[in-house]
Design an enzyme around this catalytic site. Structure first.
Site, PDB file in Angstrom:
ATOM      1  N   HIS A 196      47.985  58.374 -44.950  1.00 45.22           N
ATOM      2  CA  HIS A 196      47.655  59.605 -45.673  1.00 45.22           C
ATOM      3  C   HIS A 196      48.817  60.589 -45.814  1.00 45.22           C
ATOM      4  O   HIS A 196      48.691  61.588 -46.516  1.00 45.22           O
ATOM      5  CB  HIS A 196      46.473  60.338 -45.009  1.00 45.22           C
ATOM      6  CG  HIS A 196      46.862  61.064 -43.741  1.00 45.22           C
ATOM      7  ND1 HIS A 196      46.936  60.436 -42.526  1.00 45.22           N
ATOM      8  CD2 HIS A 196      47.207  62.347 -43.514  1.00 45.22           C
ATOM      9  CE1 HIS A 196      47.304  61.305 -41.609  1.00 45.22           C
ATOM     10  NE2 HIS A 196      47.481  62.474 -42.174  1.00 45.22           N
TER      11      HIS A 196
HETATM   12  C1  UD1 Z   1      45.983  67.400 -43.947  1.00 47.09           C
HETATM   13  C2  UD1 Z   1      47.163  67.990 -43.182  1.00 47.09           C
HETATM   14  C3  UD1 Z   1      47.871  66.887 -42.414  1.00 47.09           C
HETATM   15  C4  UD1 Z   1      46.901  66.123 -41.530  1.00 47.09           C
HETATM   16  C5  UD1 Z   1      45.727  65.638 -42.360  1.00 47.09           C
HETATM   17  C6  UD1 Z   1      44.694  65.021 -41.460  1.00 47.09           C
HETATM   18  C7  UD1 Z   1      48.288  69.899 -44.246  1.00 47.09           C
HETATM   19  C8  UD1 Z   1      49.488  70.326 -44.999  1.00 47.09           C
HETATM   20  N1  UD1 Z   1      48.150  68.576 -44.100  1.00 47.09           N
HETATM   21  O1  UD1 Z   1      46.518  66.496 -44.899  1.00 47.09           O
HETATM   22  O2  UD1 Z   1      48.862  67.475 -41.573  1.00 47.09           O
HETATM   23  O3  UD1 Z   1      47.572  65.030 -40.961  1.00 47.09           O
HETATM   24  O4  UD1 Z   1      45.128  66.746 -43.046  1.00 47.09           O
HETATM   25  O5  UD1 Z   1      43.840  64.153 -42.142  1.00 47.09           O
HETATM   26  O6  UD1 Z   1      47.519  70.715 -43.804  1.00 47.09           O
HETATM   27  N2  UD1 Z   1      40.300  65.861 -49.805  1.00 47.09           N
HETATM   28  C9  UD1 Z   1      39.044  65.469 -50.200  1.00 47.09           C
HETATM   29  N3  UD1 Z   1      38.059  65.547 -49.266  1.00 47.09           N
HETATM   30  C10 UD1 Z   1      38.257  65.989 -48.002  1.00 47.09           C
HETATM   31  C11 UD1 Z   1      39.546  66.347 -47.619  1.00 47.09           C
HETATM   32  C12 UD1 Z   1      40.572  66.287 -48.542  1.00 47.09           C
HETATM   33  O7  UD1 Z   1      38.799  65.085 -51.332  1.00 47.09           O
HETATM   34  O8  UD1 Z   1      37.296  66.051 -47.216  1.00 47.09           O
HETATM   35  C13 UD1 Z   1      41.376  65.842 -50.800  1.00 47.09           C
HETATM   36  C14 UD1 Z   1      41.832  67.275 -51.104  1.00 47.09           C
HETATM   37  O9  UD1 Z   1      41.063  67.874 -52.081  1.00 47.09           O
HETATM   38  C15 UD1 Z   1      43.254  67.048 -51.542  1.00 47.09           C
HETATM   39  C16 UD1 Z   1      43.700  65.830 -50.727  1.00 47.09           C
HETATM   40  O10 UD1 Z   1      42.513  65.199 -50.260  1.00 47.09           O
HETATM   41  O11 UD1 Z   1      43.311  66.708 -52.899  1.00 47.09           O
HETATM   42  C17 UD1 Z   1      44.583  66.220 -49.555  1.00 47.09           C
HETATM   43  O12 UD1 Z   1      43.916  67.129 -48.663  1.00 47.09           O
HETATM   44  P1  UD1 Z   1      44.741  68.238 -47.830  1.00 47.09           P
HETATM   45  O13 UD1 Z   1      43.820  68.888 -46.891  1.00 47.09           O
HETATM   46  O14 UD1 Z   1      45.539  69.068 -48.756  1.00 47.09           O
HETATM   47  O15 UD1 Z   1      45.821  67.395 -47.057  1.00 47.09           O
HETATM   48  P2  UD1 Z   1      45.680  66.088 -46.175  1.00 47.09           P
HETATM   49  O16 UD1 Z   1      46.474  65.006 -46.813  1.00 47.09           O
HETATM   50  O17 UD1 Z   1      44.273  65.824 -45.857  1.00 47.09           O
HETATM   51  N1  UDP Z   2      40.167  59.096 -37.585  1.00 51.26           N
HETATM   52  C1  UDP Z   2      38.817  58.889 -37.787  1.00 51.26           C
HETATM   53  N2  UDP Z   2      38.435  58.137 -38.871  1.00 51.26           N
HETATM   54  C2  UDP Z   2      39.332  57.570 -39.726  1.00 51.26           C
HETATM   55  C3  UDP Z   2      40.723  57.793 -39.497  1.00 51.26           C
HETATM   56  C4  UDP Z   2      41.103  58.578 -38.420  1.00 51.26           C
HETATM   57  O1  UDP Z   2      37.978  59.366 -37.022  1.00 51.26           O
HETATM   58  O2  UDP Z   2      38.911  56.903 -40.669  1.00 51.26           O
HETATM   59  C5  UDP Z   2      40.582  59.901 -36.416  1.00 51.26           C
HETATM   60  C6  UDP Z   2      41.564  59.213 -35.521  1.00 51.26           C
HETATM   61  O3  UDP Z   2      40.891  58.399 -34.591  1.00 51.26           O
HETATM   62  C7  UDP Z   2      42.297  60.381 -34.885  1.00 51.26           C
HETATM   63  C8  UDP Z   2      42.298  61.418 -35.987  1.00 51.26           C
HETATM   64  O4  UDP Z   2      41.270  61.034 -36.904  1.00 51.26           O
HETATM   65  O5  UDP Z   2      41.574  60.907 -33.787  1.00 51.26           O
HETATM   66  C9  UDP Z   2      43.623  61.423 -36.691  1.00 51.26           C
HETATM   67  O6  UDP Z   2      43.543  62.203 -37.832  1.00 51.26           O
HETATM   68  P1  UDP Z   2      44.443  61.992 -39.116  1.00 51.26           P
HETATM   69  O7  UDP Z   2      45.032  60.624 -39.102  1.00 51.26           O
HETATM   70  O8  UDP Z   2      43.612  62.377 -40.269  1.00 51.26           O
HETATM   71  O9  UDP Z   2      45.545  63.127 -38.951  1.00 51.26           O
HETATM   72  P2  UDP Z   2      46.877  63.292 -38.075  1.00 51.26           P
HETATM   73  O10 UDP Z   2      46.582  62.944 -36.673  1.00 51.26           O
HETATM   74  O11 UDP Z   2      47.921  62.429 -38.695  1.00 51.26           O
HETATM   75  O12 UDP Z   2      47.218  64.727 -38.282  1.00 51.26           O
END
Ligand code: UD1
Ligand code: UDP
Length: 363
Positions: free
Chosen positions: A207
């Site tokens: 991601h």
């Molecule tokens: C965010 C964090 C990242 C973290 C990750 C965990 C920032 C800058 N990034 O990244 O550090 O590792 O979360 O998973 O804060 N979206 C959906 N549904 C959801 C969530 C997101 O459709 O429930 C879409 C959003 O609308 C957006 C994209 O996914 O288009 C990215 O979401 P965003 O929260 O901006 O960043 P992440 O990649 O999730």
């Molecule tokens: N995780 C989860 N379901 C998934 C992928 C990840 O519950 O499908 C959990 C994972 O076990 C860990 C956390 O989400 O505890 C990690 O989050 P993510 O990879 O979104 O973000 P990051 O740690 O890179 O910020």
């Protein structure tokens, strides 16, 4: 002590689950949660509150999506209003997301002391949005809860007052220990477990912006996982960011007999997947560590990592997604490998230690 915890993204719900449980059992602390709404799908947010017994958020600002500035700015204004209305004694924050930075700025400018869990982590790559968020949050925090020795050293190098830094261990270790028993005790699991029929498999998660937003890197990752699925089953819970980017490029990833592209998993299914996997391929911070907690090898699809201890001890291999051949070589080298017996993340009592510091050393 009247605390407001600000969360917004998936890993923060998991970290908050461990710490909220410790705070609930600490006399004299009352905690309420503010959810910025950064993550909002049921399987990115609500499932964690349902499964892990986290207190339901008192506020949900519904502020997800948009550019970094728009999202962080809206979350800053929204969090500030709640903090002005409520005047908590402290604000508790996790990790390095936009929700973390918004909460940190809102609280610091109102002179409300900030507690930062997972302080001191550094990739030394300022192109990562997370690096900006964590550096800025650390430098306005009053309590810096560092998970590792290297995190403490990073803060020392940046001149942070040592009296504010507390090496407590990693709350994700607490959560993994605490919730693994709950995961095992369940009667119902994700259908992908049955589809695997106990065959060896690789678990993948992708991601990071540096992978999803770079077309060539993402192409290499997809092609390598498709190639790997010719040899072994691959389970790939698709983050919504990755699914969206692939769809925009007309690459709708469907499941095949051995490539299982599923929706994001709940944490309990995820913990069991990690324990059963022969190898984990990821760019997630949390997943790198969980893979190690369960003694599984990991390939990390990044140029660098904040969790340097696991690379040094041989549990984790960094693999820059430059070519399918390079990734396949990394997967093959990691399969079946084990690292050295190290314990860099504490004893599973990080949450209790955080609760103790907050109550015994108030701002
Ligand atoms: C965010 C964090 C990242 C973290 C990750 C965990 C920032 C800058 N990034 O990244 O550090 O590792 O979360 O998973 O804060 N979206 C959906 N549904 C959801 C969530 C997101 O459709 O429930 C879409 C959003 O609308 C957006 C994209 O996914 O288009 C990215 O979401 P965003 O929260 O901006 O960043 P992440 O990649 O999730
Ligand atoms: N995780 C989860 N379901 C998934 C992928 C990840 O519950 O499908 C959990 C994972 O076990 C860990 C956390 O989400 O505890 C990690 O989050 P993510 O990879 O979104 O973000 P990051 O740690 O890179 O910020």
């Amino acid at each position: 002590m009247n605390l407001i915890t600000i969360v917004g993204a998936r890993p923060q719900f998991i970290k908050a689950a461990a710490v909220s449980a410790a705070l609930t059992s600490t006399a004299g602390v009352s905690e309420r949660l503010l959810h910025t709404g950064q993550h909002f799908d049921d399987n990115m947010s609500d499932v964690f509150f349902r499964e892990l017994g986290i207190p339901l958020p008192t506020w949900n600002l519904g502020l997800g999506g948009g550019s970094h500035g728009a999202m962080t700015g809206a979350q800053l204004a929204g969090s500030e209003q709640v903090l002005i209305d409520e005047r908590p004694d402290a604000v508790l924050l996790y990790g390095d997301t936009n929700s973390t930075l918004a909460g940190a700025l809102a609280a610091a400018k109102l002179n409300i002391p900030v507690a930062h869990v997972e302080a001191g982590l550094r990739s030394f790559n300022r192109r990562m949005p997370e690096e900006i968020n964590r550096v800025l949050t650390d430098h306005v925090s009053h309590w810096l809860f560092a998970p590792t020795e290297s995190a403490v050293a990073n803060l020392q190098r940046e001149g942070v007052d040592a009296a504010r830094v507390h090496q407590v261990g990693d709350v994700m270790y607490d959560a993994a220990l605490q919730f693994s028993a709950l995961a095992r005790a369940r009667a119902v699991r994700h259908p992908v477990f049955a589809a695997l029929a106990r065959r060896p498999f690789v678990l993948a998660t992708v991601h990071r912006a540096e992978n999803t937003d770079e077309p060539e890197r993402l192409r290499v990752i997809v092609d390598a996982l498709v190639e790997l699925a010719r040899e072994t089953d691959v389970v790939w819970p698709l983050h919504p960011r990755t699914r969206k980017v692939l769809a925009q490029r007309g690459a709708v990833l469907g499941s095949t007999a051995s490539l299982h592209c599923v929706e994001p998993l709940g944490y309990l299914d995820m913990l069991e997947m990690e324990q059963a996997a022969a190898l984990v391929v990821t760019d997630s911070g949390g997943v790198q560590k969980e893979t190690f907690f369960f003694g599984r090898p990991c390939v990390t699809l990044r140029d660098e990592t904040e969790w340097v201890e696991l690379v040094a001890a041989g549990w984790n291999r960094l693999a820059r997604p430059t070519s399918v051949a390079a990734l396949m070589a990394a997967f093959h080298a990691a399969l079946g490998s084990v690292g050295e017996p190290v314990r860099p993340y504490g004893n599973g009592d990080a949450a209790q230690r955080i609760a103790r510091v907050l109550t015994e050393r108030p701002a």
